[in-house]
Design an enzyme around this catalytic site. Structure first.
Site, short mmCIF file in Angstrom:
data_model
loop_
_atom_site.label_atom_id
_atom_site.label_comp_id
_atom_site.label_asym_id
_atom_site.label_seq_id
_atom_site.Cartn_x
_atom_site.Cartn_y
_atom_site.Cartn_z
N GLU A 101 0.85 -1.24 0.02
CA GLU A 101 0.06 -0.03 -0.04
C GLU A 101 1.03 1.30 0.10
OE1 GLU A 101 -3.96 -1.27 2.07
OE2 GLU A 101 -2.58 -0.91 3.52
N CYS A 125 6.02 -3.51 16.45
CA CYS A 125 5.73 -2.34 17.18
C CYS A 125 4.31 -2.64 17.79
CB CYS A 125 5.79 -0.91 16.56
SG CYS A 125 7.28 -0.65 16.25
#
Ligand code: SAH
Length: 351
Positions: A101, A125
């Site tokens: 993307e 994360c």
């Protein structure tokens, strides 16, 4: 007995070559150096999607190119356009069917494109959607360039700014990133000024040091998100490898070598890292460093239960930092309705 590889097995990724490498390659095909210039222009200025469109290249040369090279072109699989602003999120298909993307944002100063540097991400994360399924593979320089070329062709306007802040950790794909930066800022290519390019890292310290040695004029954004080692460890596994103080030291070195001010990104997670004490501790941590803090109210993702700080907490945090002499801005999030904001890009498949 090992089998010899024929040239067809290892096709040259021609769009990832810089001008020097391309010239050498073209010579190896028995062609004249000026051909390299022409081919470079077709790829990096005209953005053609096939060798057949290179109309001033002889048929013989075109055949040689088709035989020995692959021309990376991304397929636009889907575009989602925001109802809130002029942001659009593009889903591109790579030649091996992986999907990535990219996001286009329109500002008063021009068009900015946020690109992905990897398919997936292995940094883990806790608040980020891009890392949920791990890393698939690094993107090639050509695949990074193509995200920008395809978007520029789609909108029919020049792209003037690039942020490497999409899916992936750019400094985990260091060599390809460096080649990409060289090509995108090349005066014979798209010629995007290095000052208009931002690379965002979760803090891979040795590669930050290597990058500093390149003395580029790009902006380095460092995802900090916490003001102490203890808190950072809870949010970002990369902190296990590199202590927060080591990271800050690398930022200092980066500034000393490049003269470029560091941007710290700090996502505000309600009740986790948004208290007054956090702001005070953050200010103390980065004191004396030529930097700027970009506050990002965290964008919620389905799989995690982090919530955004309330607007008052965001304002207080900013005011506290400024009171301590640190410049801070609150990032205007764009394209949230299309999951195009920070941390919302992910691996997608078209079913
Ligand atoms: N791997 C790089 C670049 C990609 S992420 C890096 O870590 O910097 C781009 C920025 O978005 C980083 O600062 C990242 O920490 C932040 N981010 C990730 N998930 C987010 C979320 N859910 N809300 C707000 N920011 C987020």
């Amino acid at each position: 007995m090992g089998q010899a590889l024929s040239i067809h097995d290892i096709k040259q990724d021609i769009k990832s070559l810089n001008q020097e490498e391309l010239t050498e390659f073209v010579l190896s095909l028995g062609e004249k150096p000026f051909r390299a210039k022409q081919i470079y222009q077709w790829m990096h200025v005209r953005h053609v999607s096939s060798f057949d469109e290179m109309t001033n290249i002889s048929n013989v040369c075109k055949e040689k190119l088709k035989d020995s090279c692959s021309l990376t072109v991304l397929q636009q699989a889907m575009v989602q356009r925001s109802q809130l602003d002029e942001t659009a999120k593009y889903l591109f298909k790579l030649s091996d069917d992986n999907m990535i993307e990219s996001v286009r944002m329109k500002y008063r100063h021009g068009n900015s494109v946020c690109i992905s540097s990897q398919a997936g991400c292995r940094m883990g994360c806790r608040f980020c959607a891009s890392t949920l399924d791990g890393l698939v593979r690094n993107l090639t320089p050509a695949e990074m360039l193509e995200q920008i070329y395809r978007i520029q062709e789609d909108i029919g306007e020049r792209v003037s700014h690039v942020v490497v802040m999409g899916t992936g950790e750019p400094l985990d794909n260091y060599d390809h990133l460096l080649k990409f930066l060289q090509l995108i800022s090349d005066e014979n290519g798209l010629n995007i000024s290095q000052r208009n390019i931002t690379v965002s890292t979760c803090g891979i310290v040795p590669n930050m040091r290597r990058l500093a040695e390149e003395r580029l004029q790009i902006t380095l954004a460092v995802s900090l998100h916490a003001s102490s080692q203890e808190k950072r460890l809870k949010l970002m596994p990369v902190a296990k490898r590199y202590d927060i103080h080591e990271l800050i030291e690398a930022c200092r070195e980066y500034f000393d070598k490049t003269g470029r001010r560091i941007t710290f990104e700090y996502s505000l997670l309600g009740g986790v890292n948004d208290k007054t004490e956090d702001a005070v501790q953050l200010a103390a941590l980065i004191k004396g460093l030529n930097c700027h803090v970009n506050l990002i109210p965290v964008n919620p993702i389905e799989e995690r239960d982090y919530v955004q700080s309330n607007p008052q907490a965001v304002m207080n945090f900013k005011a506290k930092l400024e009171g301590c002499g640190i410049t801070a801005t609150i990032r205007r999030e764009m394209g949230r309705d299309i999951d195009g904001a920070c941390g919302q890009l992910r691996r997608r498949q078209i079913l």
